[in-house]
Scaffold this active site. Structure first.
Site, PDB file in Angstrom:
ATOM      1  N   HIS A  18       0.834  -1.203   0.000  1.00 14.14           N
ATOM      2  CA  HIS A  18       0.000   0.000   0.000  1.00 14.14           C
ATOM      3  C   HIS A  18       0.873   1.259   0.000  1.00 14.14           C
ATOM      4  CE1 HIS A  18      -3.732   2.258   0.989  1.00 14.14           C
ATOM      5  NE2 HIS A  18      -2.874   3.093   1.576  1.00 14.14           N
ATOM      6  N   GLU A  19       1.801   1.322   0.927  1.00 16.35           N
ATOM      7  CA  GLU A  19       2.649   2.513   1.034  1.00 16.35           C
ATOM      8  C   GLU A  19       3.616   2.619  -0.140  1.00 16.35           C
ATOM      9  OE1 GLU A  19       1.852   4.742   3.019  1.00 16.35           O
ATOM     10  OE2 GLU A  19       0.481   3.554   4.254  1.00 16.35           O
ATOM     11  N   HIS A  22       2.003   4.644  -2.848  1.00 14.91           N
ATOM     12  CA  HIS A  22       2.121   6.084  -2.604  1.00 14.91           C
ATOM     13  C   HIS A  22       3.536   6.574  -2.938  1.00 14.91           C
ATOM     14  CE1 HIS A  22      -1.806   6.274  -0.876  1.00 14.91           C
ATOM     15  NE2 HIS A  22      -1.505   5.665   0.261  1.00 14.91           N
TER      16      HIS A  22
END
Length: 419
Positions: A18-19, A22
């Site tokens: 997920h990170e 980003h």
């Protein structure tokens, strides 16, 4: 302990992907990313690569990418401050020493008259009280040093808010997207190991204790006939068995090069509308196919997404109560159950959790990625950004409410264990 280790690995994988979404899109847009963190709380381990510090923190319940411009800068250099300046080979300031100046004997000590470390990148100051006012230009990648820790300055064009609406939207959306991508990757691995469904008239996994196992049928047996009726597909086998509950059926099978006849007494189970069907405890056959694994991974991921959306609809309409939701404690308990059933079940469970994380983060709620996307969309429609202070307040309140919901859900999980 096995469950704990599995939970840590699963959460670490979900959060990392997920990170990473980003981070990759932020760097692609030219945003300065100060830190990529897995977990919250005290640092357990960290290293710096180029301009980003990668950290592993104590509590594996989340993560973050600290992007320049999302929070106020740690240091504000005001008139009257005394700072130390260290220069690079081009004569530009490469380090701004904020405190403990005595530890940097080679630094030029300056009393600041004016400073701009975001737009024009300069510091004006005096070396002596009655000296000349001198302007010192900053390197775009200069660091300011606080308590002997270096933090790179963030020119406006490296800050999150300076980027286009599309770049900011993609940077935020990339987190949930990576969770969906992770689910697809996991299911590809799952189907490569297990195989993909096949319609060949062969027996798949045999369930222990059910009629097929009791009769001596084996996984891989090819069904030629049932009660003298030729079968040409797995669907034919399913249909015939289903239509004959509580009956003795004669299977003509081929095992290796031998032809055998095996008598099997079917069991009976209820189906919709008070109907009944027969079953013998056999899963469908599978085959190894990379293309099939990819196709089925997309289908399974979209199926999970659809089920998550249905559950959210039920929650909104009241068909599903908050007391039926599970938090970290409930997830831990369920993971323990899947651990008992082997690696493939853990894979499937991890993919489901990844889809869940992606869907939850896309909800248009403050403090979640979906809430941030909502503000970006509102900015696009209004033609100007929302007041940052108001947006920060909304996200703060939203985060507090989410923490309250987490406490309620966790309490429900604990009650389910002990009541």
């Amino acid at each position: 302990m096995e469950t704990f280790i599995t939970v840590v690995i699963i959460f670490g994988l979900l959060i990392s992907f997920h990170e990473l979404g980003h981070l990759l899109l932020a760097k692609r847009a030219g945003i300065l990313c100060r830190e990529f963190a897995i977990g919250f709380g005290p640092k357990l381990f960290s290293f710096k690569k180029k301009e980003t510090v990668y950290t592993l923190r104590l509590l594996p319940i989340g993560g973050f990418v600290r992007m320049a411009g999302e929070d106020p800068e740690l240091i504000e250099i005001k008139p009257g401050h005394r700072v130390g300046l260290i220069f690079n080979s081009h004569g530009l300031v490469s380090k701004i020493i904020i405190n403990h100046l005595e530890k940097y004997p080679n630094a030029k000590i300056v009393t600041v008259e004016e400073a701009d470390i975001e737009k024009d990148l300069f510091i004006k100051g005096y070396e002596q009280e009655d000296g000349e006012l001198i302007t010192y230009d900053l390197d775009r990648e200069a660091d300011y040093v606080v308590d002997e820790q270096a933090y790179q300055i963030a020119p406006l064009d490296r800050q999150f808010g300076s980027k286009s609406i599309l770049d900011r939207f993609l940077t935020i959306f990339a987190g949930p997207f990576m969770n969906f991508l992770l689910a697809i990757i996991i299911f590809i691995i799952f189907f490569m190991i297990q195989g993909v469904p096949s319609d060949a008239p062969k027996l798949g996994q045999i369930v222990k204790g059910d009629p097929a196992a009791a009769a001596g049928l084996h996984q891989g047996d090819r069904v030629l006939k049932i009660d003298g009726h030729s079968v040409h597909s797995w669907k034919d086998v399913q249909t015939y068995v289903s239509d004959h509950p509580k009956e003795s059926l004669t299977f003509t099978i081929q095992r290796n090069s031998q032809i055998k006849q095996v008598a099997v007494m079917t069991n009976e189970r209820k189906v919709e509308k008070d109907g009944k069907e027969g079953y013998i405890g056999v899963y469908g056959p599978t085959k190894k196919s990379f293309l099939g694994a990819v196709t089925n991974s997309f289908q399974q991921t979209f199926f999970f997404i659809k089920q998550e959306l249905i559950a959210l609809k039920m929650l909104v309409t009241g068909a599903l109560g908050i007391n039926q939701l599970s938090g970290p404690v409930g997830i831990y308990q369920m993971t323990g159950q899947f651990v008992k059933h082997g690696f493939l079940m853990i894979l499937s469970w991890t993919a489901l959790l990844s889809v869940n994380l992606g869907i939850i983060n896309l909800l248009p709620l403050p403090a979640l990625d979906g809430g941030r996307l909502l503000f970006i969309i509102a900015e696009a429609l209004r033609g100007k950004p929302i007041d940052p202070k108001r947006e920060s307040l909304v996200h703060f309140i939203g985060f507090a409410l989410l923490m309250l919901l987490m406490i309620v859900v966790t309490w429900n999980d604990i009650q389910k264990i002990f009541l």
